[in-house]
Design an enzyme around this catalytic site. Structure first.
Site, PDB file in Angstrom:
ATOM      1  N   GLU A  45     -60.287 -23.541  19.790  1.00  0.00           N
ATOM      2  CA  GLU A  45     -61.858 -23.129  19.803  1.00  0.00           C
ATOM      3  C   GLU A  45     -62.291 -23.231  21.238  1.00  0.00           C
ATOM      4  OE1 GLU A  45     -62.831 -24.294  15.464  1.00  0.00           O
ATOM      5  OE2 GLU A  45     -62.673 -25.810  16.879  1.00  0.00           O
TER       6      GLU A  45
ATOM      7  N   GLN B  77     -60.300 -22.263   3.751  1.00  0.00           N
ATOM      8  CA  GLN B  77     -59.863 -22.959   4.865  1.00  0.00           C
ATOM      9  C   GLN B  77     -59.469 -24.497   4.428  1.00  0.00           C
ATOM     10  OE1 GLN B  77     -62.737 -20.546   7.931  1.00  0.00           O
ATOM     11  NE2 GLN B  77     -61.757 -22.365   8.854  1.00  0.00           N
TER      12      GLN B  77
ATOM     13  N   ARG C  87     -65.782 -20.640  15.252  1.00  0.00           N
ATOM     14  CA  ARG C  87     -64.791 -21.067  16.074  1.00  0.00           C
ATOM     15  C   ARG C  87     -65.080 -22.074  17.232  1.00  0.00           C
ATOM     16  NH1 ARG C  87     -60.198 -16.934  18.001  1.00  0.00           N
ATOM     17  NH2 ARG C  87     -58.745 -18.384  18.799  1.00  0.00           N
ATOM     18  N   CYS C  88     -65.562 -23.123  16.642  1.00  0.00           N
ATOM     19  CA  CYS C  88     -65.943 -24.361  17.418  1.00  0.00           C
ATOM     20  C   CYS C  88     -65.849 -25.575  16.647  1.00  0.00           C
ATOM     21  CB  CYS C  88     -67.042 -24.071  18.453  1.00  0.00           C
ATOM     22  SG  CYS C  88     -68.572 -24.459  17.605  1.00  0.00           S
TER      23      CYS C  88
END
Lengths: 811, 165
Positions: A765, A248, A395-396
């Site tokens: 998110e 990423q 995902r945060c």
């Protein structure tokens, strides 16, 4: 002392061209016609044609001539001394070319250790001992995938088991030291605080009501459907290392590889092709990547390494694993006055969290949430255990999920304790729209918000008051129904360089736009989509700013040889940072375009005004030059003394983070016989400021909601007392299917950010952050009258059945 | 070492003959021997459905089928869905309705949905959700996948009615 120090002394300056409109609205802003497809249009994604035809290009699709395959021998113990590694049988197998051990890496220049993103150290391959189950022990390189897989069974490793350290509270006793390589013989890694302890203690001393609750947010795993992998391609002739990698953050990875390996950075090319989901799990550098690169260096051939699912679930970075004890105080009027939190963070065998350097507990101090209170104090201690290292996001934004879960649970407990309706109680305690920009007791400056509007809309859509009546009727009949609310505040878009860096690299991001002579464009960014739709949304940003149709703008990311340097995509930072850079670069182009238009029209620059896709003479719109006219002139008829061409680069350093928010309401039915929880309805109202593409935003929210449902009800990485991972396949680690996932109902309010050039905030998110406490609050709401005040997630039928049995409801 | 076997398989309508190891998985045969990389591997254990293809019209998870089991059979993959430039209604639906994000589960999801619609041309939302419950998606939350399949179902029914009219 506040961790933010001097950063929040005053309102951050708005970036040039930022929206002045800060009122909340339901209307999506659209300023361009559909053929241009700027912001606000529901544009179909530009990247989809290749995916729906099976022509996506993921790392495992990379096939190079002469490519070798690598497989990894992993530890069957959570903690053990390595007495001997005998690779002779493996090496005697036809097709096996090499076995790489920790000792080999040490001899190759101390490559057996690597830095983590938190400046801790982590073994690449061990020499003396292993510190987690499934740890990488050595690697086999062979001519074929199947031969490598066979050969790892033929490597004989002799271990002497040591006691596992599974419970972080036990770890604090320092009876067994996980990291005896360190000078300080302790499992305690760090202590971190935010807020004002003295003021908080005073508030608690004066409180009319105090509630206290312990909770655990267990280990979970991002479990992207594509696992991690690499194709390393070292060319000994040119000295160039090409790394196709599931990452990423390709640029930061290139720099880390250069620093660790000693290879010159210009000879390293990291290519992040299509990525099959990231969710934070593809931010860290795992040992497999490093060994794969070394294998290519050693053999001079391309080497492919692809994890299988069990390796992915057992050894890659986990998320959460926070043990929290929180107290919330209120005055006699039921106004929240303070929050006091102590937390133990189970880091596993290394502090390998993907947090900005100054933030060992990430943005956890956002934990005062959407509520105005006098004081707060938060403490977190990090500890080593014999589990895989990590602390990634799932995902945060860095540790926001833990913070929001805690404060939303505490708010609900306090409301119930005071006998107040949880919705009315929230409204009473919300930070009000006129209080923005709002300085939180732990030092954040919230950019904009209207929490009342979002909750009111959610209550309206779901029919909140009627549901409360239905609940009362059902309760009278002995049926268990609950309504849960979560009104979260997120903090995303790291971030301003004065506070945010990863291994010293500041967390700006970048965009580079080139307009071709015919008015088409290519733009490259420092981020990397893993499904977020950047090829579409970034094109829409450029279309918005320059009027070039989004269909005419090619977006590229993920190749460090061509894209400008950036910190990558995670923590909902792409729109707040790189998206902003795209807008700013477009505005530089627009400024040059104005000079060219003035030259072509033979008027002064001040006589021109911008309209959608052109500079036109004020009061005489017939006299104009479109961006396409101007682009052509930039290469064929540019003014004397001006550089030819039409391109710009921007490295955007945001003035502040962005603070998206929302209100979610879940309705659950609890089966009193089986303890099963069914989410009957779920309404999510999100506010992410100005919306770039409503279709993409909806998709992001739906996906995040299912990834919030998952840890709320199903997912947990479980270890036994020996530190063995009991959830190493999808048969045990329960990712929700379309059957468990409810039909999500979504809506929005729009409160633009004053600190973003497009008034936008991150969004990907928010739902993962907001959904778990909404569901947990709904379940507790269903059971409160039975004396239940808290249930740890995942809320399994077994946990509920036990609670019901204890309450005498179930047998 | 496992023994070698010659197999003949009709893949997306074209017959191919290859020699494979007895233990070669169908997914590896497709991806590596035939370079049809649209079929993905997500779990190796029949759980996630990313590798779903059709074996004689039946959706199977090709990570737990041996290539030799496909000897003499028809295998259809995502690469065979479109008719040249014309997308299959399912592909169209996934694009129209934003039924994909990272794209990794998409080929398997498309093939599972194709079999579902072949068995049940007019499924309810619940039937669609159960029909794709062998396929995991981590990005979309499934709402828009369901809408995409509904879109395709309607389009296929309309096409069927036209053909009969």
């Amino acid at each position: 002392m506040s961790h933010l120090e001097s950063s929040v002394q005053s309102l951050h300056p708005a970036p040039e061209g930022a929206s002045k409109q800060m009122e909340t609205t339901d209307q999506i802003r659209i300023t361009t016609p559909e053929k241009v497809c700027g912001m606000g249009h529901r544009m179909k994604r530009k990247e989809d044609p290749r995916f729906i035809r099976g022509q996506g290009h993921y790392v495992d699709d990379v096939k190079l001539p002469g490519m070798l395959y690598m497989d990894i021998v992993r530890s069957p113990y959570a903690h053990a001394k390595i007495l001997n590694i005998d690779a002779s049988e493996a090496l005697a197998t036809p097709g096996v070319l090499a076995v790489i051990t920790g000792k080999d890496l040490k001899d190759a220049g101390n490559l057996h250790w690597m830095p983590t993103l938190m400046s801790d150290t982590q073994m690449v391959l061990p020499i003396d001992k292993v510190v987690y189950f499934a740890q990488e022990v050595c690697a086999v390189v062979a001519t074929e995938r199947y031969i490598a897989a066979d050969a790892i069974e033929k490597v004989n490793v002799e271990y002497e088991p040591l006691p596992a350290v599974v419970d972080p509270f036990e770890a604090l006793k320092d009876e067994v030291i996980v990291r005896d390589d360190k000078e300080k013989k302790t499992n305690h890694v760090w202590h971190w605080e935010a807020g004002d302890k003295e003021a908080t203690d005073k508030v608690f001393g004066e409180a009319a009501t105090v509630v206290k609750q312990s909770m655990h947010l267990p280990r979970i795993h991002v479990a992207s459907i594509e696992t991690c992998g690499m194709v390393a391609n070292y060319d000994p002739t040119m000295g160039k290392m090409q790394l196709y990698m599931t990452t990423q953050a390709p640029h930061a990875i290139r720099t880390v590889f250069a620093l660790v390996s000693g290879l010159p950075e210009h000879k390293i090319q990291v290519i992040s092709p299509d990525i099959g989901g990231g969710f934070g799990g593809k931010v860290p550098v795992y040992p497999g990547y490093v060994v794969c690169a070394v294998a290519s260096l050693v053999t001079g051939k391309p080497v492919k390494w692809i994890e299988d699912r069990s390796e992915n679930l057992q050894a890659d970075s986990f998320a959460r694993d926070y043990h929290i004890t929180a107290e919330m105080a209120a005055d006699a009027k039921g106004k929240i006055t303070g929050l006091r939190v102590k937390t133990l963070a189970d880091n596993g065998a290394a502090d390998a969290a993907a947090n900005p350097s100054k933030f060992p507990a990430g943005m956890y101090s956002i934990c005062t949430g959407s509520y105005d209170m006098k004081a707060a104090h938060v403490e977190v201690d990090g500890v080593y255990t014999t589990k895989p290292p990590g602390g990634v996001a799932y995902r945060c934004s860095f540790r926001v999920t833990e913070a929001v879960h805690m404060v939303e649970r505490m708010t609900d407990i306090l409301a119930h304790e005071l006998g107040e309706d949880p919705a009315d109680f929230r409204v009473k305690n919300f930070i009000k729209p006129e209080q923005f920009p709002y300085k939180s007791p732990t030092g954040w400056e919230y950019d904009s918000g209207n929490y009342d509007a979002a909750l009111a809309k959610a209550m309206d859509i779901i029919g909140y008051r009627e549901l409360r009546k239905e609940q009362a009727e059902k309760r009278a009949r002995g049926e268990l129904m609950g309504i849960g609310i979560c009104s979260f505040t997120e903090v995303v878009g790291a971030g301003p360089s004065r506070d945010f860096d990863i291994l010293g690299i500041k967390m700006f991001d970048s965009a580079e736009i080139r307009i071709h002579p015919t008015g088409k464009a290519i733009a490259r960014f420092g981020t990397k989509s893993q499904g977020q739709g950047h090829e579409t949304t970034y094109a829409q940003i450029i279309a918005e700013e320059l009027g070039i149709p989004a269909a005419d703008v090619e977006i590229e990311e993920g190749d460090t040889d061509t894209a400008p340097y950036g910190l990558g995509t995670y923590a909902s930072r792409s729109t707040p940072t790189a998206g902003a850079a795209g807008a700013m670069a477009a505005r530089k182009i627009k400024a040059k375009a104005r000079k060219i238009a003035a030259h072509l029209l033979e008027v002064g620059e001040d006589d021109l005004e911008w309209s959608v896709d052109r500079w036109q003479v004020k009061g005489s719109p017939d006299q104009h030059k479109t961006i396409q006219d101007i682009a052509f002139a930039a290469y064929t008829n540019h003014p004397q003394g001006m550089e030819a061409g039409l391109e710009a680069t921007d490295y955007y350093d945001p003035p502040n983070l962005t603070f998206p928010f929302g209100s979610y309401i879940a309705v659950v039915d609890v089966d009193s016989g089986t303890g099963e929880v069914k989410v009957r309805r779920f309404v999510a109202v999100d506010d992410c400021g100005n919306i770039i593409n409503p279709l993409v935003v909806e998709g992001q929210i739906h996906g995040g909601l299912t990834q919030g449902l998952a840890p709320a009800l199903f997912e947990e990485i479980v270890y036994d007392e020996n530190g063995q991972n009991l959830t190493g396949t999808f048969a045990d680690y329960l990712v929700p299917t379309a059957v468990e996932s409810p039909k999500w109902e979504t809506a929005h309010t729009i409160t633009p950010s004053p600190h973003h050039p497009l008034g936008a905030k991150g969004v990907g998110e928010s739902p993962t952050v907001g959904a778990p406490p909404a569901i947990a609050n709904a379940v507790v709401d269903a059971l409160w009258h039975l004396g239940v005040r808290h249930v740890d997630i995942p809320i399994t039928p077994q946990k509920i059945w036990k609670l019901l049995r204890d309450a005498g409801v179930s047998d | 070492m496992s023994s070698r076997h010659g197999i003949t398989v009709t893949v997306n309508g074209a017959q191919v003959t290859r020699e494979v190891d007895a233990r070669t998985l169908l997914v590896h045969f497709l991806r590596e021997d035939l370079s049809l990389t649209g079929t993905h591997i997500g779990c190796d254990t029949t759980s996630c459905g990313a590798c779903t293809v059709h074996l004689d019209g039946v959706a199977v998870k090709s990570c737990t089928v041996f290539a030799v089991q496909a000897d003499g059979a028809n295998v259809d993959t995502v690469e065979g869905l479109a008719d040249g430039a014309t997308l299959h209604p399912l592909q169209e639906g996934f694009w129209e309705k934003h039924g994909l994000q990272c794209g990794y589960c998409t080929p398997g999801m498309l093939m599972a949905a194709k079999e579902l619609l072949a068995r049940n041309p007019d499924p309810t939302e619940e039937e669609i959700r159960f029909g794709i419950s062998g396929n995991l998606c981590r990005c979309t939350g499934y709402n828009k996948i369901v809408e995409a399949i509904q879109y395709a179902a309607q389009k296929l029914r309309e096409a069927g009615e036209e053909a009969h009219a």
